[in-house]
Design an enzyme around this catalytic site. Structure first.
Site, PDB file in Angstrom:
ATOM      1  N   THR A 175       0.891  -1.137   0.000  1.00 55.80           N
ATOM      2  CA  THR A 175       0.000   0.000   0.000  1.00 55.80           C
ATOM      3  C   THR A 175       0.933   1.191   0.000  1.00 55.80           C
ATOM      4  O   THR A 175       2.055   1.082   0.470  1.00 55.80           O
ATOM      5  CB  THR A 175      -0.842  -0.012   1.287  1.00 55.80           C
ATOM      6  OG1 THR A 175      -1.608  -1.204   1.314  1.00 55.80           O
ATOM      7  CG2 THR A 175      -1.783   1.177   1.355  1.00 55.80           C
ATOM      8  N   ARG A 203     -13.217  -8.180  -2.765  1.00 52.31           N
ATOM      9  CA  ARG A 203     -12.657  -7.864  -1.443  1.00 52.31           C
ATOM     10  C   ARG A 203     -12.090  -6.437  -1.419  1.00 52.31           C
ATOM     11  O   ARG A 203     -11.355  -6.034  -2.300  1.00 52.31           O
ATOM     12  CB  ARG A 203     -11.541  -8.856  -1.113  1.00 52.31           C
ATOM     13  CG  ARG A 203     -10.862  -8.608   0.244  1.00 52.31           C
ATOM     14  CD  ARG A 203      -9.602  -7.779   0.088  1.00 52.31           C
ATOM     15  NE  ARG A 203      -8.907  -7.636   1.379  1.00 52.31           N
ATOM     16  CZ  ARG A 203      -7.821  -6.861   1.542  1.00 52.31           C
ATOM     17  NH1 ARG A 203      -7.322  -6.185   0.535  1.00 52.31           N
ATOM     18  NH2 ARG A 203      -7.253  -6.782   2.721  1.00 52.31           N
ATOM     19  N   VAL A 204     -12.473  -5.696  -0.404  1.00 53.44           N
ATOM     20  CA  VAL A 204     -11.940  -4.357  -0.191  1.00 53.44           C
ATOM     21  C   VAL A 204     -11.333  -4.307   1.211  1.00 53.44           C
ATOM     22  O   VAL A 204     -11.935  -4.805   2.162  1.00 53.44           O
ATOM     23  CB  VAL A 204     -13.050  -3.288  -0.353  1.00 53.44           C
ATOM     24  CG1 VAL A 204     -12.567  -1.925   0.095  1.00 53.44           C
ATOM     25  CG2 VAL A 204     -13.516  -3.230  -1.810  1.00 53.44           C
ATOM     26  N   GLY A 205     -10.141  -3.746   1.319  1.00 55.11           N
ATOM     27  CA  GLY A 205      -9.453  -3.641   2.611  1.00 55.11           C
ATOM     28  C   GLY A 205      -9.663  -2.288   3.263  1.00 55.11           C
ATOM     29  O   GLY A 205     -10.681  -1.617   3.029  1.00 55.11           O
ATOM     30  N   ASP A 206      -8.703  -1.886   4.070  1.00 55.02           N
ATOM     31  CA  ASP A 206      -8.870  -0.651   4.834  1.00 55.02           C
ATOM     32  C   ASP A 206      -8.481   0.620   4.070  1.00 55.02           C
ATOM     33  O   ASP A 206      -8.882   1.717   4.450  1.00 55.02           O
ATOM     34  CB  ASP A 206      -8.040  -0.715   6.128  1.00 55.02           C
ATOM     35  CG  ASP A 206      -6.540  -0.816   5.840  1.00 55.02           C
ATOM     36  OD1 ASP A 206      -6.149  -1.634   4.982  1.00 55.02           O
ATOM     37  OD2 ASP A 206      -5.764  -0.078   6.463  1.00 55.02           O
ATOM     38  N   THR A 226      -0.914   0.919   6.640  1.00 61.19           N
ATOM     39  CA  THR A 226      -0.575  -0.186   5.740  1.00 61.19           C
ATOM     40  C   THR A 226      -0.432  -1.449   6.573  1.00 61.19           C
ATOM     41  O   THR A 226       0.312  -1.473   7.553  1.00 61.19           O
ATOM     42  CB  THR A 226       0.742   0.082   4.975  1.00 61.19           C
ATOM     43  OG1 THR A 226       1.140  -1.147   4.346  1.00 61.19           O
ATOM     44  CG2 THR A 226       1.853   0.576   5.886  1.00 61.19           C
ATOM     45  N   GLY A 227      -1.164  -2.464   6.197  1.00 62.23           N
ATOM     46  CA  GLY A 227      -1.073  -3.688   6.983  1.00 62.23           C
ATOM     47  C   GLY A 227      -2.128  -4.675   6.547  1.00 62.23           C
ATOM     48  O   GLY A 227      -2.698  -4.541   5.462  1.00 62.23           O
ATOM     49  N   GLY A 229      -5.292  -5.645   5.996  1.00 60.50           N
ATOM     50  CA  GLY A 229      -6.458  -4.773   5.891  1.00 60.50           C
ATOM     51  C   GLY A 229      -7.630  -5.142   6.770  1.00 60.50           C
ATOM     52  O   GLY A 229      -8.275  -4.276   7.368  1.00 60.50           O
TER      53      GLY A 229
END
Lengths: 309, 309
Positions: A175, A203-206, A226-227, A229
């Protein structure tokens, strides 16, 4: 804050298990050069007295244009062999925000997020609808070839063979992000990602989620995460840093450290974040092996690092 | 909290400008009956000692199956004449969460959110990918006719004529939600919505966003929001209530009130929320004209209300 401030800027290019054994000197230098380029792009705005919001957009654009990071041009492949990108941006002065999720074919997703902030009544646009908005707004598109790389495609093939959605094969959470404080003391944060290699099911992350991956508020801080999500979504990490400062009275360093080393670790999530406040402080905590990062305070020498100190 | 608790449950069917002048006695009674039905569906779980997570899912399913509320069956039309639904659910015991955005053709989006929590590695799935996951999991689908209503279609035509995406024509933020505390003292929250009439560009509001529309944590509270989604996203409202309790030491009532009457009003957002804590407290603040709501504590009579007290 009423007096001309010294500006501050930090950028990241992802966190995770970045193994020295898999790193060559050339690769390391190339990544550091790209981080410095992103700092320079943001500083060019801040040095002229420009707004933090423009600076974080410019820095993230620079990282999106670089093939080394999993965002924009360097985005990983989805299960279907496409690129679905997410980005978000927030202005600490107005608390205005813009975000786009699952966007295909836009050269700079962060520019789309910014346009959503400026020109739409909405905060979050997803999928083909977000692309339609981008086209209405005349944002620059790019063909699939632009996003193609042998390296990423091999990652997809490996992930498909293994049969699971996964992070970058070195377990790097790819990210990119930027946070800034401008000379007027205003803050901004921006984050952009290509998500997970071989990701399925939309799929959607943070990264495109205000409060989770990105948050900015002049009263507290600007944060880009960043990590892993899913853990950052459940931990509402970016806003957590802000709340620890506002409600518990922690300093930026304490709050950022607590969010990553205490709360995220307790939840089981790994990764890191970059954060600045309006007083010239910078925090860059991560609980993973490494985090690509660079930072600068006006008049001081820039720092660039990958591993733990 | 180690002793058997008395359970608590609250539900909402949206907030906004609900004008008495546009309400008939029959309409009012029908809405109240639907809210009581949802309470009963959730109570049936809690009375048997079942988990809060099952109770909020059951209550929201009941509201999704009712044509009066803008969620599930009663969802409003998008600009293109479809129904795109969002839902999320969170478990206060594990901090596990599941959410789906922009889902078409699934009868109960909250059941999909629950399945994402239970059976997926992810928190948030969007668009056709979320539908593909739902199909893989065998979730119940429903044809477009199921979601059709003359009333909603007229709203779309009016909104199209006016040329703007908008809320329900009575300016009601049509979202449904439930929060519960079970006899073991565990909390859960769930939210579901059909979004905005005539919405375009893949707009997603706060309902499927953990931290904004939905949050639950056994240590603090369970929250489900309803209001002007963009302001609730920027305010990270559901997690804000939790942080005000955890970091500032406010009671549930103080925190919920502060989030809605102080912070959301200052930002310019209107709407409300429902919240419970692990001590049997219920808070139902809103800064709009009304909020469809009902609540019950074990052994007490249920309350149902629409307007301000």
């Amino acid at each position: 804050m009423h007096m001309p401030n010294k500006y501050t800027l930090a950028v990241h290019g992802g966190a995770g298990t970045i193994l020295r054994s898999e790193m060559t000197t050339e690769k390391e230098e190339a990544h550091k050069r790209a981080l410095r380029d992103a700092l320079r792009a943001g500083e060019a705005v801040l040095r002229k007295g420009g707004p933090a919001l423009d600076a974080v957009e410019a820095a993230v654009r620079s990282l999106e244009d670089c093939e080394y990071f999993n965002a924009g041009r360097g985005s990983v492949f989805t299960h279907e062999g496409h690129h679905e990108m997410d980005a978000s941006i927030m202005c600490g002065k107005t608390l205005g925000a813009g975000a786009a999720a699952m966007v295909q074919g836009i050269r700079n997703p962060i520019a789309l997020a910014r346009r959503i902030l400026e020109a739409s009544d909405h905060v979050l646009l997803c999928g083909p609808g977000a692309l339609a908005f981008a086209r209405d707004q005349g944002l620059e598109e790019a063909p699939p070839e632009y996003f193609f790389s042998e390296f990423r495609y091999r990652q997809l093939e490996e992930a498909r063979a293994r049969g699971s959605a996964q992070l970058d094969h070195t377990q790097k959470y790819g990210t990119v992000g930027a946070v800034a404080c401008d000379r007027q003391g205003h803050l901004a944060a921006a984050t952009s990602t290509g998500g997970l290699t071989n990701k399925r099911y939309g799929r959607v992350g943070d990264s495109p989620i205000i409060g989770a991956g990105t948050y900015a508020n002049d009263l507290t801080c600007a944060v880009s995460c960043t990590g892993y999500g899913e853990y950052f979504l459940r931990g509402v990490v970016a806003y957590d840093v802000s709340c620890l400062m506002e409600y518990r009275g922690m300093s930026l360093a304490e709050a950022a450290r607590h969010a990553i080393h205490h709360r995220q670790l307790a939840l089981g999530g790994d990764g890191g974040l970059i954060a600045v406040d309006a007083r010239g402080n910078v925090a860059l905590p991560f609980n993973s092996e490494g985090m690509y990062r660079a930072w600068v305070r006006e008049g001081e020498e820039a720092g660039v690092a990958i591993y733990r100190e």
